[in-house]
Design an enzyme around this catalytic site. Structure first.
Site, PDB file in Angstrom:
ATOM      1  N   CYS A   1       0.853  -1.197   0.000  1.00  0.00           N
ATOM      2  CA  CYS A   1       0.000   0.000   0.000  1.00  0.00           C
ATOM      3  C   CYS A   1       0.882   1.238   0.000  1.00  0.00           C
ATOM      4  CB  CYS A   1      -0.908  -0.012   1.224  1.00  0.00           C
ATOM      5  SG  CYS A   1      -1.666   1.581   1.593  1.00  0.00           S
TER       6      CYS A   1
ATOM      7  N   CYS B   1       0.354   3.414   3.047  1.00  0.00           N
ATOM      8  CA  CYS B   1       0.947   2.801   4.240  1.00  0.00           C
ATOM      9  C   CYS B   1       2.469   2.929   4.206  1.00  0.00           C
ATOM     10  CB  CYS B   1       0.539   1.333   4.348  1.00  0.00           C
ATOM     11  SG  CYS B   1      -1.241   1.106   4.548  1.00  0.00           S
TER      12      CYS B   1
ATOM     13  N   ASP C   1      28.701  16.791 -27.420  1.00  0.00           N
ATOM     14  CA  ASP C   1      30.142  16.808 -27.657  1.00  0.00           C
ATOM     15  C   ASP C   1      30.383  16.208 -29.040  1.00  0.00           C
ATOM     16  OD1 ASP C   1      32.985  16.792 -27.144  1.00  0.00           O
ATOM     17  OD2 ASP C   1      32.772  14.644 -26.791  1.00  0.00           O
TER      18      ASP C   1
END
Length: 742
Positions: free
Chosen positions: A43, A46, A434
């Site tokens: 959960c 939770c 680059d």
């Protein structure tokens, strides 16, 4: 084990730290970090409550629950297993595999989700099925005119079976006044029974049990996207030690041991081939679809599949330090760097639940006490509203999508270092590149050899290779390869002298020769007027010139070019089609060469002749103009510019510690095409997160609006609440379908 999210220690002056960037304090003393692997974290709300409880524990400076990978990071004083399980008792959260998550667990062995029975075979599913049968039986008894006590007993039994797991965790929470999801559901079911709504109470308990089982199954599927990475490396390997061959667990294999890998077997640990030749599928690390040839001296990675030949591999890293283990650890811990969206959702959820709970209490008490309304309907409506007070769907909306996306990226050889970087890459407006080793292969080759004083091409390369044989310059290697490709033996050199950064001189065949760049010849007073137009012509083609000559004359021109990556033009075009612009080339090379490469790959802007600090300034300017800017570089030389960008993307970093630590996104091989893939994945993830938040808020808002006129029933509330969570979870799992070709 410390979480590997350290950034580059040396930041260029004036470069602001990015959001989510950590670990750059000059103070060498850092609070210790401890990683715990958890079970039963199903959960999201939770998990957030558990995180808050751990943060308040004595000696803890900070804590993060990584919901997607079921882990807990504690900063400061370590906590005992008993203490952590006491704090997580409200949701039956357990700590597995001891206190600190040791190397085997980081690599996936001992994972709490491994070996779990199918979801439909779990006890709670069986209890829910029995509850459904009892609900049907109760309805039949009611319709048949049986005594009310019989149907009530059937409903009560259905409530007990369907809600057993919920009540076990919810009742202790009620006594502690800790109203998490299970406690809210327990209050709602108990309240419904107390006012005589037995059918609704049984239906809610049944639906909640089924929804929780489905949600856990979906979460398990998402977590498997990470766990599957760990399963790529075998747990045992054949080793030759002291002249004997033996099969050992990878944890018992030492650096320097020799592994014997037969065709069709997976390589267990990083190492170096010392005997044999084969082809290796190293998609687990680099995401490359085709096997790569390996022979003595080549590096191989844990989790790679040996295809064709038997090889012997000298082990170079321990199991917990292998490239695959570090990739898995980085992916698992990446959730710790939370995206701004997730932080907002978490803050909102902390306000939402108490607010709706207070509203439900008010709905139960105010109408009867103030307006004389009936108690039973008011309490029923309040209980229904209480069911939508849990913000699970909202809390899970971001982390589940982020973890799923990072698992998908890692399987394709793209390592994204955190939710914040995944969100940033989805928002990029401009991209800087680059040149050497990024848009080009970084391997110069000789393209033209021009003799000026009756010297043949073979004579020129023989003399040049003889002198360059003693040089360490990258161009020297290209000249030596050109001579070798033509079967030429470098000339014998006497009286060699090197001029670092400029060139060299030496005597070949009794004649003194000088070799170096055009500016160096000018410095020495050599008149280049006769060859100046040729030099400019080659430079406009993007080529680099090396001159060969006597003390005061030029006898030959050697043109070299760094080959553009075959995919570079397509990559730049794909980024532009995705709406990223401008694309900018940043290089230290000369303007003519840089413009030629820029034209070839199709970038919008070229900035040449840049030192590392100039690249940092260029990236900072782009950020001022366009907001979020990506920088693609080699991960080492371009590290300051990678840090300065909103999102630093390092090329070809398999096995490179500095690049793995410095970049926000690391491409585990040299495949430039994965840059558009990462951008696409970031954008898809952003869309899914936005959809998830909309789904969660829409369902919650709809439930609140239905509650006021009294249209919200208990079963509709539970369907809306858990339905939103399941929709959000299923929507996040759509990310598993994103492919490299997308």
């Amino acid at each position: 084990m410390a979480v590997p999210n350290d950034r580059l220690q040396d930041r260029a002056p004036g470069v602001a730290e990015k959001p989510g960037q950590s670990g750059n304090s000059p103070d060498p003393v850092r609070p210790p970090e401890h990683v715990y692997r958890l079970a039963n974290v199903s959960c999201a709300d939770c998990a957030a409550k558990f995180e808050d409880k751990v943060k308040r524990a004595p000696g803890v400076l900070d804590a993060r629950v990584l919901f997607g990978s079921s882990q807990l990071i504690v900063v400061g004083q370590p906590l005992s297993v008993d203490e952590l399980e006491r704090l997580g008792a409200f949701d039956n959260i357990k700590v597995v595999a001891g206190t600190d998550a040791a190397a085997p667990e980081v690599c996936g062995r001992g994972d709490p989700g491994a070996g779990r029975a199918p979801w439909w075979a779990e006890p709670r599913v069986g209890r829910a099925a029995m509850a459904l049968l009892l609900i049907v039986a109760a309805h039949v008894l009611q319709g048949s005119g049986a005594a009310p006590v019989t149907s009530t007993a059937a409903y009560a039994a259905a409530v007990l079976l369907g809600g057993w797991g919920t009540f076990k965790k919810g009742i202790p929470g009620i006594f502690r006044l800790d109203f998490h999801m299970n406690a809210l559901m327990t209050v709602s079911v108990a309240g419904a029974m107390a006012i005589g709504y037995w059918s609704e109470a049984a239906t809610v308990a049944f639906l909640f049990g089924v929804s929780e089982a489905l949600e856990n199954h979906a979460m398990d599927r998402a977590r498997r996207s990470i766990r599957s990475l760990a399963e790529m490396a075998p747990t045992r390997a054949m080793v030759r030690r002291e002249g004997k061959e033996m099969i050992l667990p990878v944890e018992a294999i030492r650096i320097g041991d020799v592994m014997i890998v037969r065709p069709g077997e997976k390589i267990a640990l990083d190492g170096r081939v010392i005997r044999g030749r084969t082809e290796v599928n190293q998609a687990a690390i680099t995401g490359e679809s085709l096997p790569v040839a390996k022979e003595a001296g080549d590096a191989v990675f844990a989790g790679s599949l040996n295809h064709s030949g038997a090889i012997e591999v000298e082990v170079t890293t321990r199991a917990e330090d292998s490239t695959l283990a570090r990739v898995i650890a980085l992916v698992e811990k990446a959730e710790a760097e939370r995206a701004p969206t997730q932080e907002f959702v978490n803050r909102f959820a902390r306000i939402y639940t108490p607010a709706v709970t207070v509203l439900a209490v008010g709905m139960a008490l105010i109408p009867p006490l103030v307006w004389g309304a009936a108690w039973q309907p008011s309490i029923y409506e309040a209980l229904a509203l209480l069911m939508v007070a849990c913000p699970c769907a909202l809390v899970v909306s971001t982390p589940l999508a982020v973890v799923t996306a990072m698992g998908v990226a890692a399987r394709n050889g793209v390592l994204i270092k955190g939710g914040i970087h995944l969100e940033n890459i989805g928002h990029l407006r401009a991209m800087a590149f680059d040149k050497t080793g990024t848009l080009t292969l970084g391997e110069p080759v000789v393209t033209d050899v021009v003799g000026l004083q009756n010297m043949t091409e073979e004579d020129i390369l023989r003399v040049a290779a003889g002198i360059e044989r003693y040089s360490e310059h990258p161009l020297a290697g290209a000249i030596l390869r050109a001579a070798a490709d033509r079967g030429l033996t470098p000339g014998e050199v006497e009286d060699f002298e090197s001029f670092p950064g400029r060139g060299a001189r030496g005597t070949v065949g009794g004649a003194e020769y000088w070799i170096g760049s055009p500016p160096w010849f000018k410095e020495r007073g050599v008149d280049l007027a006769a060859v100046d137009h040729r030099i400019r012509g080659f430079q406009e083609e993007g080529k680099t010139l090396v001159l060969l000559g006597r003390r005061d004359t030029v006898t030959a021109l050697i043109a070299l070019a760094d080959r553009v990556r075959p995919s570079a033009r397509e990559v730049v075009a794909n980024l532009k089609m995705a709406g990223i612009g401008p694309t900018v080339l940043l290089t230290g090379d000369n303007q003519a060469t840089a413009r030629a490469i820029g034209r070839t790959v199709g970038v919008d802007e070229v900035r040449a002749g840049l030192l590392p600090e100039d690249k940092v300034r260029a990236v900072s300017e782009l950020r001022q103009w366009y907001g979020r800017v990506g920088m693609v570089g080699d991960g080492v030389n371009d590290a300051p510019a990678l840090v300065a960008a909103t999102t630093g993307i390092a090329m070809g970093t398999s096995g490179t510690d500095l690049a793995l630590e410095a970049a926000d996104v690391a491409l585990m091989n040299d495949d430039l095409s994965k840059v558009p893939f990462a951008v696409h994945l970031g954008r898809v993830t952003l869309r899914i997160i936005q959809q998830n938040i909309f789904i969660a808020l829409f369902m919650k808002t709809a439930a609140l609006l239905l509650a006021f006129p009294g249209w919200l029933t208990l079963w509709l509330a539970i369907v809306g609440d858990m339905g939103a969570t399941l929709l959000v979870t299923a929507n996040s799992l759509r990310l598993l379908r994103v492919r490299l070709s997308s």
